[in-house]
Design a protein around this motif. Sequence first.
Motif, PDB file in Angstrom:
ATOM      1  N   GLN A   1      29.340  95.499  77.620  1.00 28.69           N
ATOM      2  CA  GLN A   1      28.702  96.691  78.158  1.00 28.69           C
ATOM      3  C   GLN A   1      28.978  96.726  79.657  1.00 28.69           C
ATOM      4  OE1 GLN A   1      27.071  99.044  76.343  1.00 28.69           O
ATOM      5  NE2 GLN A   1      27.673  97.848  74.543  1.00 28.69           N
ATOM      6  N   PRO A   2      29.276  97.900  80.219  1.00 32.18           N
ATOM      7  CA  PRO A   2      29.576  97.974  81.649  1.00 32.18           C
ATOM      8  C   PRO A   2      28.460  97.388  82.503  1.00 32.18           C
ATOM      9  CG  PRO A   2      30.160 100.030  80.573  1.00 32.18           C
ATOM     10  CD  PRO A   2      29.430  99.199  79.546  1.00 32.18           C
TER      11      PRO A   2
ATOM     12  N   PRO B   1      32.411  98.897  87.553  1.00 35.77           N
ATOM     13  CA  PRO B   1      31.445  98.475  86.530  1.00 35.77           C
ATOM     14  C   PRO B   1      32.027  98.442  85.122  1.00 35.77           C
ATOM     15  CG  PRO B   1      30.440 100.026  88.062  1.00 35.77           C
ATOM     16  CD  PRO B   1      31.895 100.024  88.355  1.00 35.77           C
ATOM     17  N   THR B   2      32.951  99.352  84.795  1.00 34.54           N
ATOM     18  CA  THR B   2      33.485  99.405  83.429  1.00 34.54           C
ATOM     19  C   THR B   2      34.248  98.136  83.064  1.00 34.54           C
ATOM     20  OG1 THR B   2      35.413 100.604  84.287  1.00 34.54           O
ATOM     21  CG2 THR B   2      33.616 101.914  83.320  1.00 34.54           C
ATOM     22  N   ASP B   3      34.856  97.497  84.061  1.00 30.97           N
ATOM     23  CA  ASP B   3      35.574  96.258  83.812  1.00 30.97           C
ATOM     24  C   ASP B   3      34.783  95.024  84.226  1.00 30.97           C
ATOM     25  OD1 ASP B   3      37.846  97.584  82.843  1.00 30.97           O
ATOM     26  OD2 ASP B   3      38.634  97.852  84.871  1.00 30.97           O
ATOM     27  N   GLY B   4      33.646  95.237  84.873  1.00 28.71           N
ATOM     28  CA  GLY B   4      32.846  94.115  85.336  1.00 28.71           C
ATOM     29  C   GLY B   4      33.496  93.344  86.456  1.00 28.71           C
TER      30      GLY B   4
ATOM     31  N   TYR C   1      28.224  91.392  86.262  1.00 26.37           N
ATOM     32  CA  TYR C   1      29.676  91.435  86.439  1.00 26.37           C
ATOM     33  C   TYR C   1      30.328  90.186  85.845  1.00 26.37           C
ATOM     34  CZ  TYR C   1      29.487  95.670  89.122  1.00 26.37           C
ATOM     35  OH  TYR C   1      29.305  96.993  89.480  1.00 26.37           O
TER      36      TYR C   1
END
Length: 226
Positions: A5-6, A99-102, A138
Motif C-alpha cells: 500500500q502506498p 509515496p506510490t513506490d515508498g 516508506y
Amino acid sequence: MPDWQPAATPPRAVLQGHFVCLEPLDSALHGDDLWQALQGPDSDPALWDYLPYGPFSERGAFDLWLSSHAASDDPLFFSVIELRQQRAAGLISLMRIVPTDGCIEIGHVIFGAPMQRSPASTEAIYLLAKLAFATLGYRRLEWKCDAANARSMQAAKRLGFSYEGLFRQHMVRKGRNRDTAWYSIIDREWPALANSFERWLAADNFDAEGRQQQRLGSLAAERKHD
C-alpha cells in the motif's frame, strides 16, 4: 509485494528529539538564527561548496532563498532547532517523495559549524529516518551527494546507509561536473539501525565532557548485519 500500500505523504509537523527538534521552515521565525549559523562570522567556510546554491553575500538574497524553500512541499524543509540554545542551527529536508513506490530521500543537509559532527546532527537524521520508516511506511530512504564531497560520503557510511554506486556525469553544478554517489537504507534494515541510533543517542553513551563511549558507525555496522 502483492499487498503493498502506498506510503503516506510527510506532514508539516514538528519532530521532537532530545538534542533537537525539527520545525517546518518558517523564514520569518527562523531567518535571523539561520543567517547567523550559516553565513555569520563563525560559519563553516566550506558549507556551500557542494550545494547548488550559496553562499549568500547579502541578507536579502538569503531571505528570498529561505522563503522559496519554506513554500515547497518537495523538498519539504525543516529548521533544526538546537534545544540547548533554543535557536535554529541548520536546515534539512525530505525530498524526491514518491509515496506510490515508498521511496524518499534526505537532502539539503545544511548544518551550521557547531552542529556538525555532534549528537544534534545525528539526531536530526534519525528523526527523519524514523518518520519515513516507522510512521509513514516508506520502503527506501536515499542519500545522494557529490562524489567529491568526502564529508557527506563519510557521513552516509557512519549513519548506516549502504553505498549503491556512482552516477557518472550526473549533473552540472556551479559550472562543474558532478558525479553522484548513491546510498540507501531499506525497510528491513531499519529496525536494527534504529536500535543503533537509540543506543548511540542515549545519555549514558556520553561522558561528562560529552565524548561518545561507542561509535555510531560501529553500532550501525554491527546491528545491520546481525
